[in-house]
Scaffold this motif. Structure first.
Motif, PDB file in Angstrom:
ATOM      1  N   ALA A   1      16.465  47.166  28.501  1.00 26.46           N
ATOM      2  CA  ALA A   1      15.351  47.950  29.030  1.00 26.46           C
ATOM      3  C   ALA A   1      14.202  48.131  28.041  1.00 26.46           C
ATOM      4  O   ALA A   1      13.034  48.032  28.441  1.00 26.46           O
ATOM      5  CB  ALA A   1      15.865  49.310  29.512  1.00 26.46           C
TER       6      ALA A   1
ATOM      7  N   TRP B   1      14.427  46.616  38.332  1.00 29.49           N
ATOM      8  CA  TRP B   1      14.388  48.044  38.018  1.00 29.49           C
ATOM      9  C   TRP B   1      14.701  48.909  39.230  1.00 29.49           C
ATOM     10  O   TRP B   1      14.312  48.586  40.350  1.00 29.49           O
ATOM     11  CB  TRP B   1      12.996  48.436  37.527  1.00 29.49           C
ATOM     12  CG  TRP B   1      12.591  47.846  36.222  1.00 29.49           C
ATOM     13  CD1 TRP B   1      11.836  46.714  36.018  1.00 29.49           C
ATOM     14  CD2 TRP B   1      12.916  48.340  34.922  1.00 29.49           C
ATOM     15  NE1 TRP B   1      11.668  46.481  34.691  1.00 29.49           N
ATOM     16  CE2 TRP B   1      12.317  47.472  33.976  1.00 29.49           C
ATOM     17  CE3 TRP B   1      13.644  49.431  34.453  1.00 29.49           C
ATOM     18  CZ2 TRP B   1      12.421  47.659  32.598  1.00 29.49           C
ATOM     19  CZ3 TRP B   1      13.752  49.629  33.086  1.00 29.49           C
ATOM     20  CH2 TRP B   1      13.147  48.756  32.171  1.00 29.49           C
TER      21      TRP B   1
ATOM     22  N   ARG C   1      17.269  49.706  34.162  1.00 31.26           N
ATOM     23  CA  ARG C   1      17.292  48.239  34.197  1.00 31.26           C
ATOM     24  C   ARG C   1      18.611  47.796  34.811  1.00 31.26           C
ATOM     25  O   ARG C   1      19.696  48.162  34.326  1.00 31.26           O
ATOM     26  CB  ARG C   1      17.148  47.687  32.778  1.00 31.26           C
ATOM     27  CG  ARG C   1      16.894  46.182  32.711  1.00 31.26           C
ATOM     28  CD  ARG C   1      15.541  45.821  33.217  1.00 31.26           C
ATOM     29  NE  ARG C   1      15.216  44.410  32.954  1.00 31.26           N
ATOM     30  CZ  ARG C   1      14.292  43.745  33.614  1.00 31.26           C
ATOM     31  NH1 ARG C   1      13.592  44.340  34.579  1.00 31.26           N
ATOM     32  NH2 ARG C   1      14.036  42.485  33.333  1.00 31.26           N
TER      33      ARG C   1
ATOM     34  N   GLU D   1      19.687  43.482  33.729  1.00 33.30           N
ATOM     35  CA  GLU D   1      18.616  42.855  32.954  1.00 33.30           C
ATOM     36  C   GLU D   1      17.705  41.967  33.816  1.00 33.30           C
ATOM     37  O   GLU D   1      17.098  41.013  33.333  1.00 33.30           O
ATOM     38  CB  GLU D   1      19.174  42.042  31.782  1.00 33.30           C
ATOM     39  CG  GLU D   1      19.970  42.875  30.782  1.00 33.30           C
ATOM     40  CD  GLU D   1      20.321  42.098  29.534  1.00 33.30           C
ATOM     41  OE1 GLU D   1      19.407  41.662  28.823  1.00 33.30           O
ATOM     42  OE2 GLU D   1      21.531  41.929  29.278  1.00 33.30           O
TER      43      GLU D   1
END
Length: 254
Positions: A154, A186, A180, A183
């Protein structure tokens, strides 16, 4: 000024000002310069004060240790780059400049990093700046007002995300947490607990679409716990348990 001060020193010290230029100091030390260093110090070219500019959050004890200079050290023979490197390695320091101010003052000018968000990952919360640099491993009460960041990877993406979210300042003001997800994308949690799930691709378009819906429908003020924007041109609403129960009651279905 430094020139005026030098003129008041004994003749030997004045010669050293010309001979022991900063770039030559290390060479002089290897060529018997230790004696010259002692003579320069005894002639008045010795550290008597260290002045600091720009310190706000950097701990004074940590800064003293990083500077590593003592009163009486020969000022011409200090390795300014070594001092600068040690100071710049401190967590709060973004950049540092170290200067001799002859005859007896070492001046340190700091540019400190700005706290950005609280990052929660692996069961601990740390304070980071916009570049993802950890400023403090314990987040005090003075930083509780900062937004929370959650998840692996994040910090590296947070600045770009927050810049995007500020396309609508009214919505951004209500953002409490950015999480996050794997990865890749969001989830945005607002101050009332509503979660907006943003897509991996087309995030800005989705955010603008949500802003328009919020302005028109006031979604954040309804009995909704989640808003899924991951499917293009579609908004999927997750109702609160109370809203679901009310819909299931006789005569309440719509």
């Amino acid at each position: 000024t430094a020139i005026a001060a030098a003129l008041l020193l004994p003749p030997l010290a004045v010669v050293l000002v010309a001979v022991a230029a900063p770039q030559d100091a290390e060479a002089l030390l290897y060529e018997g310069g230790a004696e010259l260093a002692e003579l320069s110090a005894s002639g008045g070219l010795a550290v008597d004060a260290v002045t600091v500019e720009g310190r706000g959050k950097t701990a004074l004890d940590d800064l003293r240790e990083a500077i590593g200079v003592n009163r009486g050290d020969p000022i011409l023979f200090l390795d300014l780059e070594e001092v600068r490197t040690r100071v710049a390695d401190l967590p709060w320091v973004k950049s540092a400049v170290v200067e001799r101010r002859l005859p007896d003052t070492l001046h340190v000018r700091l540019e400190e990093r700005e706290p950005f968000v609280r990052w929660q990952n692996g069961g601990r919360t740390v304070l980071i700046d916009r570049e993802g640099v950890i400023l403090a491993k314990a987040v005090g009460g003075e930083f509780r007002h900062l937004r929370r960041l959650v998840g692996k990877g994040a910090p590296q993406q947070a600045a770009a995300l927050f810049d995007l979210l500020q396309d609508d300042l009214a919505l951004f003001a209500r953002v409490a947490t950015a999480t996050r997800i794997r990865e890749r994308r969001w989830d945005i949690t607002f101050d009332n607990g509503v979660v907006v799930r943003l897509p991996e691709e087309g995030m800005r378009q989705a955010w603008h679409r949500f802003a328009e819906l919020q302005a028109a429908e006031g979604l954040l003020d309804k009995d909704i716990r989640g808003i899924d924007l991951r499917v293009p041109d579609r908004v999927i609403l997750q109702l609160t348990p109370e809203a679901v129960q009310a819909r299931d009651l006789p005569g309440k279905n719509t």
